[in-house]
Motif scaffolding. Structure first.
Motif, PDB file in Angstrom:
ATOM      1  N   ALA A 165       0.671  -1.172  -0.078  1.00  0.00           N
ATOM      2  CA  ALA A 165      -0.122   0.054   0.109  1.00  0.00           C
ATOM      3  C   ALA A 165       0.942   1.176  -0.105  1.00  0.00           C
ATOM      4  N   ALA A 166       1.756   1.390   0.764  1.00  0.00           N
ATOM      5  CA  ALA A 166       2.722   2.530   0.997  1.00  0.00           C
ATOM      6  C   ALA A 166       3.658   2.643  -0.479  1.00  0.00           C
ATOM      7  N   LEU A 167       3.866   1.526  -1.109  1.00  0.00           N
ATOM      8  CA  LEU A 167       4.436   1.789  -2.566  1.00  0.00           C
ATOM      9  C   LEU A 167       3.612   2.067  -3.574  1.00  0.00           C
ATOM     10  N   PHE A 168       2.374   1.912  -3.408  1.00  0.00           N
ATOM     11  CA  PHE A 168       1.272   1.973  -4.352  1.00  0.00           C
ATOM     12  C   PHE A 168       0.913   3.674  -4.312  1.00  0.00           C
ATOM     13  N   LEU A 169       0.847   4.140  -2.811  1.00  0.00           N
ATOM     14  CA  LEU A 169       0.470   5.284  -2.739  1.00  0.00           C
ATOM     15  C   LEU A 169       1.851   6.328  -3.153  1.00  0.00           C
ATOM     16  N   LYS A 170       2.953   5.930  -2.724  1.00  0.00           N
ATOM     17  CA  LYS A 170       4.155   6.768  -2.917  1.00  0.00           C
ATOM     18  C   LYS A 170       4.423   7.091  -4.614  1.00  0.00           C
ATOM     19  N   SER A 171       3.675   6.083  -5.182  1.00  0.00           N
ATOM     20  CA  SER A 171       3.859   6.329  -6.736  1.00  0.00           C
ATOM     21  C   SER A 171       2.471   6.654  -7.465  1.00  0.00           C
ATOM     22  N   HIS A 172       1.603   7.016  -6.812  1.00  0.00           N
ATOM     23  CA  HIS A 172       0.265   7.523  -7.440  1.00  0.00           C
ATOM     24  C   HIS A 172       0.343   8.570  -8.298  1.00  0.00           C
ATOM     25  N   SER A 191       3.439   1.984  11.185  1.00  0.00           N
ATOM     26  CA  SER A 191       4.353   3.298  11.077  1.00  0.00           C
ATOM     27  C   SER A 191       5.703   2.930  11.327  1.00  0.00           C
ATOM     28  N   ASN A 192       5.982   2.710  12.530  1.00  0.00           N
ATOM     29  CA  ASN A 192       7.347   2.428  12.754  1.00  0.00           C
ATOM     30  C   ASN A 192       8.023   1.206  11.904  1.00  0.00           C
ATOM     31  N   MET A 193       7.406   0.356  11.660  1.00  0.00           N
ATOM     32  CA  MET A 193       7.840  -0.871  10.676  1.00  0.00           C
ATOM     33  C   MET A 193       8.068  -0.357   9.300  1.00  0.00           C
ATOM     34  N   LEU A 194       7.234   0.452   8.692  1.00  0.00           N
ATOM     35  CA  LEU A 194       7.279   0.961   7.356  1.00  0.00           C
ATOM     36  C   LEU A 194       8.605   1.969   7.355  1.00  0.00           C
ATOM     37  N   ALA A 195       8.659   2.783   8.518  1.00  0.00           N
ATOM     38  CA  ALA A 195       9.850   3.437   8.722  1.00  0.00           C
ATOM     39  C   ALA A 195      11.283   2.610   8.525  1.00  0.00           C
ATOM     40  N   PRO A 199      12.724   2.896   4.400  1.00  0.00           N
ATOM     41  CA  PRO A 199      13.195   4.114   4.881  1.00  0.00           C
ATOM     42  C   PRO A 199      13.645   4.999   3.649  1.00  0.00           C
ATOM     43  N   ASN A 200      13.753   4.584   2.215  1.00  0.00           N
ATOM     44  CA  ASN A 200      13.942   5.416   1.264  1.00  0.00           C
ATOM     45  C   ASN A 200      12.673   5.715   0.468  1.00  0.00           C
ATOM     46  N   LYS A 220      17.536   0.062  10.590  1.00  0.00           N
ATOM     47  CA  LYS A 220      17.273   0.781   9.439  1.00  0.00           C
ATOM     48  C   LYS A 220      16.590   1.960   9.269  1.00  0.00           C
ATOM     49  N   VAL A 221      15.776   2.495  10.611  1.00  0.00           N
ATOM     50  CA  VAL A 221      15.206   3.601  10.633  1.00  0.00           C
ATOM     51  C   VAL A 221      16.115   4.942  10.671  1.00  0.00           C
ATOM     52  N   LYS A 222      15.808   5.775   9.587  1.00  0.00           N
ATOM     53  CA  LYS A 222      16.349   6.940   9.462  1.00  0.00           C
ATOM     54  C   LYS A 222      15.469   8.196   9.973  1.00  0.00           C
ATOM     55  N   GLY A 223      14.400   8.039   9.687  1.00  0.00           N
ATOM     56  CA  GLY A 223      13.397   9.268   9.805  1.00  0.00           C
ATOM     57  C   GLY A 223      13.196  10.012   8.950  1.00  0.00           C
ATOM     58  N   PRO A 224      12.545  11.072   9.008  1.00  0.00           N
ATOM     59  CA  PRO A 224      11.965  11.700  10.066  1.00  0.00           C
ATOM     60  C   PRO A 224      10.841  10.939  10.508  1.00  0.00           C
ATOM     61  N   LEU A 225      10.808  10.989  12.140  1.00  0.00           N
ATOM     62  CA  LEU A 225       9.488  10.201  12.862  1.00  0.00           C
ATOM     63  C   LEU A 225       9.066  11.581  13.895  1.00  0.00           C
ATOM     64  N   LEU A 226       7.996  11.567  14.015  1.00  0.00           N
ATOM     65  CA  LEU A 226       7.147  12.354  15.144  1.00  0.00           C
ATOM     66  C   LEU A 226       6.262  11.268  15.953  1.00  0.00           C
ATOM     67  N   ILE A 227       6.593  11.045  17.019  1.00  0.00           N
ATOM     68  CA  ILE A 227       6.349   9.970  17.963  1.00  0.00           C
ATOM     69  C   ILE A 227       5.383  10.338  19.022  1.00  0.00           C
TER      70      ILE A 227
END
Length: 305
Positions: A165-172, A191-195, A199-200, A220-227
Motif C-alpha cells: 500500500a505504501a509503494l502504491f501510494l508513493k507512486s500514485h 508506521s514504525n515498521m514501514l519507517a 526508509p527510502n 534501518k530507521v532513518k526518520g523523520p519520525l514524530l512519535i
C-alpha cells in the motif's frame, strides 16, 4: 483528562487495554470490571463508556463538499495478493499533492479511521486507509469481531500488504512523490515498521502509541519520525527506552512527545479514552510535521512540532 461525565477508574482503562490487545479474554475483562460495581458503577455503564460510539468520531462528513472518497484496490504480491482501502482526495485537485497512508488499529478499517483519512484530505493531502481485513471481507462493523478476524490472519502477510500500500501510494499519479504515514496502536507499529523496512520510501512517519519495528530491521530507521506517546500507556511506553537508543545510534531524525495523564487511544474520539486537549495538540503537531516534509520541494516551512 477527557471531560466525559462518566468517570471511569484507571483500572478499567488498563484492563480494557489488556483485553483489546489479546492479553486477557472478554470473560476475564468483564469479571474484572464487575468488581468495580461496588463503587456504584454498573458494569453496563463502564462497558458502554469503553466501547466505541462512532457517531462521536465524525469530524468530517463523508458528504463534505471539499473532498471526494472512494474505495481503491492495489496489488500485494507478497501479501494477500490484493488489498483495498479508503481513498480520499481534496475535491478539485489540480496540482500534485503529498500523500498520507492512514493505518488503523488492530480491528480493521473502522469509521474512526475513515474519518481520520477524511481529516487528512481536508488538510490538503491525498489520504489512503487500507483495510487489513479485506481478504476476509473487510471490517465487519463490530470492533470485537474485527479484532478476532485480524488476530486470525497471518501477521507477516498483513505487513506485506501495508508495504504494498505504501509503494502504491508513493507512486500514485496524483501524488507528488512524497509519502507520509500516520497510524494508531497497531497502526503505530506499522508506521514504525514501514519507517524501518522502507526508509527510502517513507518521507515522514507519525506513530501514535505504537511499538517499534522488529529487531531485525529497526536499525534501518532513518526518520523523520514524530512519535506520540500516552503518559498512562505502560505497555507501549516500556518499549521506548530501547527504541530511543536505536534511533540515537542510527542518528535518526525524530521528535517524541509524551502526553501526561492520558490513556492509550487518546486520539480516538469514539471512546472515553479520548482526551480532547491532547488529541488536538498531537494532531496539530502531526499536520505541521506533514507540512514540513510532504510538500513538493521538501522542507519549506518552519517546523512547529
Amino acid at each position: 483528562m477527557s471531560d466525559n461525565t462518566v468517570k471511569i477508574p484507571q483500572q478499567a482503562f488498563d484492563w480494557y487495554d489488556e483485553y483489546a490487545h489479546g492479553d486477557i479474554d472478554r470473560r476475564t475483562f468483564i469479571t474484572r470490571i464487575s468488581s468495580l460495581a461496588v463503587s456504584g458503577l454498573a458494569i453496563s455503564t463502564i462497558a458502554a463508556s469503553l466501547t466505541p460510539n462512532y457517531a462521536k468520531a465524525e469530524q468530517v462528513s463523508f458528504n463534505d463538499p471539499d473532498i471526494t472518497a472512494s474505495y481503491v484496490e492495489f496489488d500485494s504480491p507478497n501479501g494477500h495478493g490484493k488489498g483495498s482501502g479508503y481513498f480520499v482526495v481534496p475535491k478539485g485537485q489540480s496540482e500534485k499533492l503529498g500523500t498520507v497512508l492512514v493505518v488503523h488499529e488492530n480491528r480493521g478499517l473502522n469509521p474512526y479511521i475513515k474519518d481520520v483519512a477524511r481529516r487528512v484530505a481536508k488538510a490538503g493531502y491525498i489520504a489512503f486507509a487500507p483495510d487489513a481485513l479485506f481478504p476476509l471481507g473487510g471490517y465487519p462493523g463490530n470492533d470485537d469481531e474485527g479484532r478476532k478476524m485480524q488476530r486470525s490472519m497471518d501477521r507477516d502477510k498483513i505487513e506485506e500488504d501495508f508495504k504494498a500500500a505504501a509503494l502504491f501510494l508513493k507512486s500514485h499519479e496524483k501524488g507528488n512523490g512524497k509519502l507520509g504515514v500516520v497510524g494508531f496502536c497497531f497502526g503505530g507499529y506499522i508506521s514504525n515498521m514501514l519507517a524501518a523496512n522502507l526508509p527510502n520510501v517513507v518521507d515522514a512517519a507519525v506513530p501514535f502509541y505504537g511499538t517499534p519495528g522488529k529487531d531485525d530491521v529497526v536499525n534501518k530507521v532513518k526518520g523523520p519520525l514524530l512519535i506520540h506517546f500516552a503518559g498512562l500507556d505502560k505497555r507501549v511506553n516500556a518499549t521506548w527506552p530501547d527504541y530511543k537508543k536505536v534511533l540515537e545510534a542510527n542518528n535518526a531524525d525524530y521528535v517524541a512527545h509524551t502526553y501526561k495523564d492520558v490513556n492509550h487511544g487518546f486520539h480516538n474520539d469514539s471512546t472515553s479514552r479520548y482526551d480532547q486537549q491532547a488529541a488536538e495538540l498531537a494532531w496539530q503537531r502531526t499536520l505541521s510535521f506533514f507540512a514540513t516534509y510532504l510538500v513538493e520541494n521538501g522542507k519549506t516551512t518552519k517546523p512547529g512540532f
